[in-house]
Design a protein around this motif. Structure first.
Motif, mmCIF file in Angstrom:
data_model
loop_
_atom_site.group_PDB
_atom_site.id
_atom_site.type_symbol
_atom_site.label_atom_id
_atom_site.label_comp_id
_atom_site.label_asym_id
_atom_site.label_seq_id
_atom_site.Cartn_x
_atom_site.Cartn_y
_atom_site.Cartn_z
ATOM 1 N N ILE A 288 0.842 -1.195 0.000
ATOM 2 C CA ILE A 288 0.000 0.000 0.000
ATOM 3 C C ILE A 288 0.874 1.241 0.000
ATOM 4 O O ILE A 288 2.055 1.179 0.379
ATOM 5 C CB ILE A 288 -0.945 0.063 1.219
ATOM 6 N N THR A 289 0.291 2.362 -0.448
ATOM 7 C CA THR A 289 0.978 3.653 -0.323
ATOM 8 C C THR A 289 0.717 4.135 1.092
ATOM 9 O O THR A 289 -0.244 4.842 1.360
ATOM 10 C CB THR A 289 0.451 4.643 -1.361
ATOM 11 N N PHE A 290 1.591 3.723 1.981
ATOM 12 C CA PHE A 290 1.360 3.812 3.415
ATOM 13 C C PHE A 290 0.999 5.231 3.860
ATOM 14 O O PHE A 290 0.100 5.414 4.687
ATOM 15 C CB PHE A 290 2.616 3.335 4.145
ATOM 16 N N ARG A 291 1.652 6.227 3.315
ATOM 17 C CA ARG A 291 1.480 7.599 3.808
ATOM 18 C C ARG A 291 0.050 8.115 3.571
ATOM 19 O O ARG A 291 -0.346 9.101 4.178
ATOM 20 C CB ARG A 291 2.480 8.526 3.126
ATOM 21 N N LEU A 292 -0.699 7.445 2.700
ATOM 22 C CA LEU A 292 -2.063 7.877 2.394
ATOM 23 C C LEU A 292 -3.105 7.259 3.333
ATOM 24 O O LEU A 292 -4.267 7.658 3.307
ATOM 25 C CB LEU A 292 -2.423 7.502 0.955
ATOM 26 N N TYR A 293 -2.672 6.300 4.129
ATOM 27 C CA TYR A 293 -3.617 5.516 4.921
ATOM 28 C C TYR A 293 -3.720 6.010 6.356
ATOM 29 O O TYR A 293 -2.712 6.302 7.012
ATOM 30 C CB TYR A 293 -3.219 4.041 4.927
ATOM 31 N N ILE A 294 -4.961 6.087 6.839
ATOM 32 C CA ILE A 294 -5.201 6.217 8.270
ATOM 33 C C ILE A 294 -4.897 4.858 8.888
ATOM 34 O O ILE A 294 -5.367 3.820 8.408
ATOM 35 C CB ILE A 294 -6.657 6.616 8.555
ATOM 36 N N MET A 295 -4.116 4.865 9.940
ATOM 37 C CA MET A 295 -3.722 3.610 10.590
ATOM 38 C C MET A 295 -4.346 3.526 11.973
ATOM 39 O O MET A 295 -4.498 4.530 12.678
ATOM 40 C CB MET A 295 -2.200 3.520 10.713
ATOM 41 N N ILE B 7 -3.134 10.637 8.522
ATOM 42 C CA ILE B 7 -1.985 10.810 7.635
ATOM 43 C C ILE B 7 -1.133 11.996 8.074
ATOM 44 O O ILE B 7 0.066 12.029 7.806
ATOM 45 C CB ILE B 7 -2.426 10.964 6.168
ATOM 46 N N GLY B 8 -1.732 12.926 8.783
ATOM 47 C CA GLY B 8 -1.001 14.084 9.268
ATOM 48 C C GLY B 8 -0.417 13.909 10.657
ATOM 49 O O GLY B 8 0.256 14.806 11.164
ATOM 50 N N GLY B 9 -0.709 12.755 11.270
ATOM 51 C CA GLY B 9 -0.146 12.486 12.589
ATOM 52 C C GLY B 9 -1.065 12.775 13.754
ATOM 53 O O GLY B 9 -0.667 12.579 14.913
ATOM 54 N N SER B 10 -2.276 13.223 13.492
ATOM 55 C CA SER B 10 -3.228 13.430 14.590
ATOM 56 C C SER B 10 -3.634 12.075 15.146
ATOM 57 O O SER B 10 -3.823 11.114 14.402
ATOM 58 C CB SER B 10 -4.460 14.175 14.093
ATOM 59 N N THR B 11 -3.809 12.039 16.457
ATOM 60 C CA THR B 11 -4.107 10.770 17.123
ATOM 61 C C THR B 11 -5.413 10.836 17.893
ATOM 62 O O THR B 11 -5.871 11.917 18.291
ATOM 63 C CB THR B 11 -2.986 10.375 18.089
ATOM 64 N N ASN B 12 -6.003 9.677 18.088
ATOM 65 C CA ASN B 12 -7.184 9.575 18.939
ATOM 66 C C ASN B 12 -7.120 8.244 19.666
ATOM 67 O O ASN B 12 -6.539 7.271 19.157
ATOM 68 C CB ASN B 12 -8.480 9.696 18.145
ATOM 69 N N TYR B 13 -7.703 8.220 20.861
ATOM 70 C CA TYR B 13 -7.631 7.034 21.725
ATOM 71 C C TYR B 13 -8.989 6.775 22.372
ATOM 72 O O TYR B 13 -9.738 7.712 22.668
ATOM 73 C CB TYR B 13 -6.605 7.237 22.840
ATOM 74 N N THR C 258 0.309 4.964 23.448
ATOM 75 C CA THR C 258 0.711 5.969 22.459
ATOM 76 C C THR C 258 0.857 5.309 21.099
ATOM 77 O O THR C 258 1.604 4.332 20.956
ATOM 78 C CB THR C 258 2.045 6.626 22.851
ATOM 79 N N ILE C 259 0.152 5.846 20.123
ATOM 80 C CA ILE C 259 0.276 5.363 18.750
ATOM 81 C C ILE C 259 1.205 6.298 17.987
ATOM 82 O O ILE C 259 1.194 7.517 18.202
ATOM 83 C CB ILE C 259 -1.104 5.260 18.055
ATOM 84 N N SER C 260 2.012 5.717 17.105
ATOM 85 C CA SER C 260 2.910 6.523 16.277
ATOM 86 C C SER C 260 3.098 5.815 14.941
ATOM 87 O O SER C 260 2.804 4.623 14.808
ATOM 88 C CB SER C 260 4.257 6.744 16.974
ATOM 89 N N ARG C 261 3.585 6.565 13.977
ATOM 90 C CA ARG C 261 3.825 5.996 12.657
ATOM 91 C C ARG C 261 5.136 6.512 12.110
ATOM 92 O O ARG C 261 5.567 7.624 12.438
ATOM 93 C CB ARG C 261 2.677 6.309 11.701
ATOM 94 N N ASP C 262 5.750 5.688 11.259
ATOM 95 C CA ASP C 262 6.975 6.051 10.560
ATOM 96 C C ASP C 262 6.721 5.811 9.081
ATOM 97 O O ASP C 262 6.783 4.665 8.613
ATOM 98 C CB ASP C 262 8.147 5.220 11.081
ATOM 99 N N ASN C 263 6.416 6.871 8.359
ATOM 100 C CA ASN C 263 6.070 6.722 6.951
ATOM 101 C C ASN C 263 7.264 6.254 6.108
ATOM 102 O O ASN C 263 7.088 5.629 5.063
ATOM 103 C CB ASN C 263 5.520 8.027 6.402
ATOM 104 N N ALA D 16 -6.722 2.140 6.497
ATOM 105 C CA ALA D 16 -7.931 2.562 5.803
ATOM 106 C C ALA D 16 -7.651 3.787 4.938
ATOM 107 O O ALA D 16 -7.020 4.751 5.378
ATOM 108 C CB ALA D 16 -9.025 2.890 6.811
ATOM 109 N N PHE D 17 -8.154 3.719 3.705
ATOM 110 C CA PHE D 17 -8.034 4.849 2.777
ATOM 111 C C PHE D 17 -9.155 4.735 1.774
ATOM 112 O O PHE D 17 -9.292 3.706 1.098
ATOM 113 C CB PHE D 17 -6.686 4.827 2.062
#
Length: 115
Positions: free
Chosen positions: A27-34, A53-59, A68-73, A98-99
């Motif tokens: 997948i084009t990872f940077r486009l996906y909500i994880m 995709i912008g790094g905003s988080t919700n719990y 803590t959730i994080s991503r490394d594009n 999801a995208f």
């Protein structure tokens, strides 16, 4: 072929920590909500944490301040750092991508919090 592969689960004592990892491919990872979901025996699957995709988080409320959730594009990775674990956190944890109308799931990793 899309693959989401979780790792890092295991048995931990109450109050302990675990770090879950999810490696995405196909997948084009940077486009996906994880997101990270979990499902305990006899219960419905529930959202634990999500990252846009912008790094905003919700719990979900029960994990706020502990997870803590994080991503490394650059590495196509998403992580879930889980601290102060409780027995009620015991579940199979799933990675989700999801995208638009596309949605993919990993196979899950078991987290057991028990003394």
């Amino acid at each position: 072929q899309v693959q989401l592969v979780e790792s890092g689960g295991g048995l931990v004592q109450p109050g302990g920590s675990l770090r879950l990892s999810c490696a995405a491919s196909g997948i084009t990872f940077r486009l996906y909500i994880m997101g990270w979901y979990r499902q305990a025996p006899g219960k419905q699957r529930e959202l634990v944490a999500g990252i846009s995709i912008g790094g905003s988080t919700n719990y979900r409320d029960s994990v706020k301040g502990r997870f803590t959730i994080s991503r490394d594009n650059a590495k196509n990775m998403v992580y879930l750092q889980m601290n102060s674990l409780k027995p009620e956190d015991t579940a199979v944890y799933y990675c989700n991508a999801a995208f638009s109308r596309n949605e993919y799931w990993g196979q899950g990793t078991q987290v057991t919090v028990s003394s």
